[in-house]
Design a protein around this motif. Structure first.
Motif, mmCIF file in Angstrom:
data_model
loop_
_atom_site.group_PDB
_atom_site.id
_atom_site.type_symbol
_atom_site.label_atom_id
_atom_site.label_comp_id
_atom_site.label_asym_id
_atom_site.label_seq_id
_atom_site.Cartn_x
_atom_site.Cartn_y
_atom_site.Cartn_z
ATOM 1 N N ASP A 136 0.817 -1.221 0.000
ATOM 2 C CA ASP A 136 0.000 0.000 0.000
ATOM 3 C C ASP A 136 0.850 1.269 0.000
ATOM 4 N N ARG A 137 2.151 1.120 -0.256
ATOM 5 C CA ARG A 137 3.049 2.270 -0.262
ATOM 6 C C ARG A 137 3.316 2.724 -1.698
ATOM 7 N N TYR A 138 3.014 3.969 -1.976
ATOM 8 C CA TYR A 138 3.244 4.569 -3.285
ATOM 9 C C TYR A 138 4.336 5.622 -3.147
ATOM 10 N N VAL A 139 5.419 5.450 -3.893
ATOM 11 C CA VAL A 139 6.507 6.432 -3.877
ATOM 12 C C VAL A 139 6.462 7.209 -5.188
ATOM 13 N N TYR A 140 6.182 8.508 -5.081
ATOM 14 C CA TYR A 140 6.108 9.381 -6.253
ATOM 15 C C TYR A 140 7.439 10.117 -6.375
ATOM 16 N N ILE A 141 8.163 9.851 -7.441
ATOM 17 C CA ILE A 141 9.478 10.452 -7.635
ATOM 18 C C ILE A 141 9.338 11.759 -8.402
ATOM 19 N N GLU A 142 9.867 12.818 -7.813
ATOM 20 C CA GLU A 142 9.892 14.136 -8.442
ATOM 21 C C GLU A 142 11.358 14.582 -8.514
ATOM 22 N N VAL A 143 11.909 14.580 -9.708
ATOM 23 C CA VAL A 143 13.301 15.003 -9.885
ATOM 24 C C VAL A 143 13.337 16.513 -10.069
ATOM 25 N N ILE A 159 -1.282 16.334 -1.317
ATOM 26 C CA ILE A 159 -2.109 16.348 -0.103
ATOM 27 C C ILE A 159 -3.541 15.958 -0.460
ATOM 28 N N ASP A 160 -4.058 16.535 -1.541
ATOM 29 C CA ASP A 160 -5.410 16.180 -1.992
ATOM 30 C C ASP A 160 -5.493 14.700 -2.367
ATOM 31 N N LEU A 161 -4.434 14.175 -2.996
ATOM 32 C CA LEU A 161 -4.405 12.764 -3.380
ATOM 33 C C LEU A 161 -4.447 11.866 -2.147
ATOM 34 N N SER A 162 -3.720 12.264 -1.101
ATOM 35 C CA SER A 162 -3.718 11.470 0.135
ATOM 36 C C SER A 162 -5.090 11.483 0.801
ATOM 37 N N LEU A 163 -5.813 12.589 0.660
ATOM 38 C CA LEU A 163 -7.170 12.669 1.216
ATOM 39 C C LEU A 163 -8.151 11.849 0.382
ATOM 40 N N LYS A 164 -7.894 11.782 -0.932
ATOM 41 C CA LYS A 164 -8.774 11.023 -1.833
ATOM 42 C C LYS A 164 -8.614 9.527 -1.617
ATOM 43 N N TYR A 165 -7.379 9.079 -1.307
ATOM 44 C CA TYR A 165 -7.096 7.657 -1.099
ATOM 45 C C TYR A 165 -6.508 7.451 0.303
ATOM 46 N N PRO A 166 -7.314 7.542 1.346
ATOM 47 C CA PRO A 166 -6.797 7.446 2.726
ATOM 48 C C PRO A 166 -6.273 6.063 3.084
ATOM 49 N N GLU A 167 -6.629 5.045 2.309
ATOM 50 C CA GLU A 167 -6.172 3.683 2.611
ATOM 51 C C GLU A 167 -4.750 3.424 2.120
ATOM 52 N N ARG A 168 -4.177 4.374 1.390
ATOM 53 C CA ARG A 168 -2.825 4.205 0.856
ATOM 54 C C ARG A 168 -1.835 5.109 1.585
ATOM 55 N N ASN A 169 -0.590 4.673 1.627
ATOM 56 C CA ASN A 169 0.490 5.500 2.159
ATOM 57 C C ASN A 169 1.187 6.195 0.991
ATOM 58 N N HIS A 170 1.098 7.493 0.951
ATOM 59 C CA HIS A 170 1.634 8.289 -0.152
ATOM 60 C C HIS A 170 2.962 8.907 0.279
ATOM 61 N N ILE A 171 4.001 8.658 -0.493
ATOM 62 C CA ILE A 171 5.333 9.176 -0.175
ATOM 63 C C ILE A 171 5.853 9.944 -1.384
ATOM 64 N N VAL A 172 6.078 11.233 -1.207
ATOM 65 C CA VAL A 172 6.584 12.084 -2.281
ATOM 66 C C VAL A 172 8.073 12.294 -2.045
ATOM 67 N N LEU A 173 8.881 11.987 -3.033
ATOM 68 C CA LEU A 173 10.332 12.127 -2.912
ATOM 69 C C LEU A 173 10.837 13.137 -3.933
#
Length: 451
Positions: free
Chosen positions: A192-199, A217-231
């Protein structure tokens, strides 16, 4: 992960374990000539297809992670593959007098082989070849590719899924309602961990960075069951084409400016959202930890680090002339302070002779973590404003090891924060413990607890 593991998913296509070094001959034309490819090489070509293009050194790193091959033999292999259109190679020169290197894409015959082997979909044909690149485009592109490659080679998970954010698969998983809601440079997923890579190459305005994070932040509110990690991985051209050197200070300034901008967001502290801002070399090391769940730091790990600090200072270092007595949160924080902004623990630091007493907030620091940085900033400001039930004197920021302490960019010029790392505390338990404080926003100096 090692490709000897049970399986590895590329864009939704799972490659099952076979004898990785068993050769299979592929014939092209009437003269019965062709190439012999091992399963490892077929997997490498699948990875090249997923990534669209890679440098020769990236493919070499992928291959040598699974077998022994010299650079000369690898060069001969790639030349043969180019001749048979297994791969398409384009020689690129950086600057008029700069060094040259190959950029590779999957060739037309290579694509046909992978389709026939069931490793990529038939819809991939005919393969499209891109020619002509700008240097800035290459710097950003290969900054992204390097991070993805590092995740592939070093992650220990049984299953890591890798998504090109422009692919349909990604949109089905992440942006079901709004396909263009947010498009990162790349996406990696484990459970359930999503890592979004931003170079980040330093060219985007800070307002653009802030707006991106607002969408996450809006994406994390839309999908509360997922762990969103922005790098956010901060790169320089030298990181991609040369070795990093004098550009370090510029990167530190950029990282600090980005963190300061994110600090202004009022709703960054979401339970299922983490934002990291790191230099590219550190981002490569952190990605496997993000995918495995070792970062953001679990509560149990934070407690262990706090226990270690307390044990060394309170019990095992005779040169630290103070006692550490725990204080309950309710005795320190005002009722209007959100719990997400609390320090990890509060201690009363007391000299045994009774002539010294102060309250100290302990926070375990997570390199690059913007939310931990926000807590640190808030509490430091609260100390200056005396926004507590009783006077709090300082903050002790604790890193697990030297490497994180020396590489993190805090950018706070304040007298009420000291930094330590548990690795140094353990190694120097027979001497006066060394603390650190900011001399300038980006420069720290050694000090003692008393300062």
């Amino acid at each position: 992960m090692k490709l000897g593991a049970s399986f590895f998913s590329l864009g939704g296509f799972v490659l099952k374990h076979i004898n990785d070094l068993e050769k299979k001959k592929f014939i092209k034309g009437m003269n019965r000539k062709g190439v012999e490819l091992t399963q490892v090489e077929l997997k490498m070509l699948s990875f090249l297809f997923e990534q669209n293009m890679l440098r020769g050194e990236d493919l070499y790193a992928f291959l040598t992670n699974h077998l022994s091959i010299t650079k000369k033999s690898f060069g001969n292999k790639m030349a043969r593959w180019r001749n048979y259109d297994v791969v398409h190679g384009q020689k690129v020169r950086v600057g008029q007098d700069g060094f040259a290197f190959y950029i590779y894409q999957l060739g037309k015959w290579g694509a046909e082989i992978l389709v026939n082997e069931g490793m990529i979909p038939e819809s991939a044909l005919p393969i499209k070849i891109q020619n002509g690149y700008e240097r800035k485009q290459l710097s950003h592109l290969f900054g992204t590719k390097q991070l993805v490659l590092d995740a592939v080679l070093h992650c220990e998970e049984d299953k890591i899924e890798s998504f090109n954010p422009y692919d349909k698969t990604y949109h089905e998983l992440v942006n079901k309602v709004e396909p263009k809601f947010i498009v990162p440079d790349w996406v990696l997923r484990s459970e359930d961990r999503y890592v979004y890579i931003e170079v980040d190459s330093g060219s985007e305005r800070l307002q653009v960075i802030e707006n991106k994070v607002k969408k996450y932040i809006d994406l994390s509110l839309k999908y509360p069951e997922r762990n969103h990690i922005v790098l956010f991985s901060v790169i320089e051209e030298k990181d991609v084409f040369f070795s990093p050197s004098e550009e370090q200070k510029q990167r530190q300034v950029r990282i600090d400016n980005m963190k300061q901008k994110l600090y202004q967001l009022h709703n960054l502290l979401q339970n299922n959202l983490s934002v990291y801002v790191l230099h590219s070399s550190r981002a490569s090391e952190v990605i496997p930890q993000l995918l495995s769940g070792d970062k953001p730091l679990p509560v149990s790990y934070v407690d262990m680090e706090l226990d270690t600090t307390w044990s060394i200072l309170h019990q095992h270092n005779e040169y630290f002339a103070f006692e550490l007595n725990s204080i309950a949160d309710k005795e320190v924080y005002l009722h209007d302070v959100d719990h997400s902004l609390y320090a990890d623990r509060v201690y009363e630091v007391v000299h045994p002779l009774g002539n010294f007493k102060e309250i100290v907030l302990f926070i375990v620091l997570d390199e690059g973590n913007a939310q931990v940085y926000e807590r640190l900033q808030y509490l430091s400001t609260a100390i200056d404003g005396n926004h507590f039930k009783q006077k709090v004197h300082k903050i002790l920021g604790i890193y697990p090891d030297k490497e994180q302490r020396s590489n993190d960019v805090i950018g706070m010029l304040t007298n009420n924060v000291l930094y330590i790392d548990n690795q140094s505390l353990m190694e120097g338990s027979d001497q006066v413990p060394v603390f650190y404080r900011h001399k300038t926003k980006l420069l720290v100096e050694e000090t003692t607890y008393e300062g």
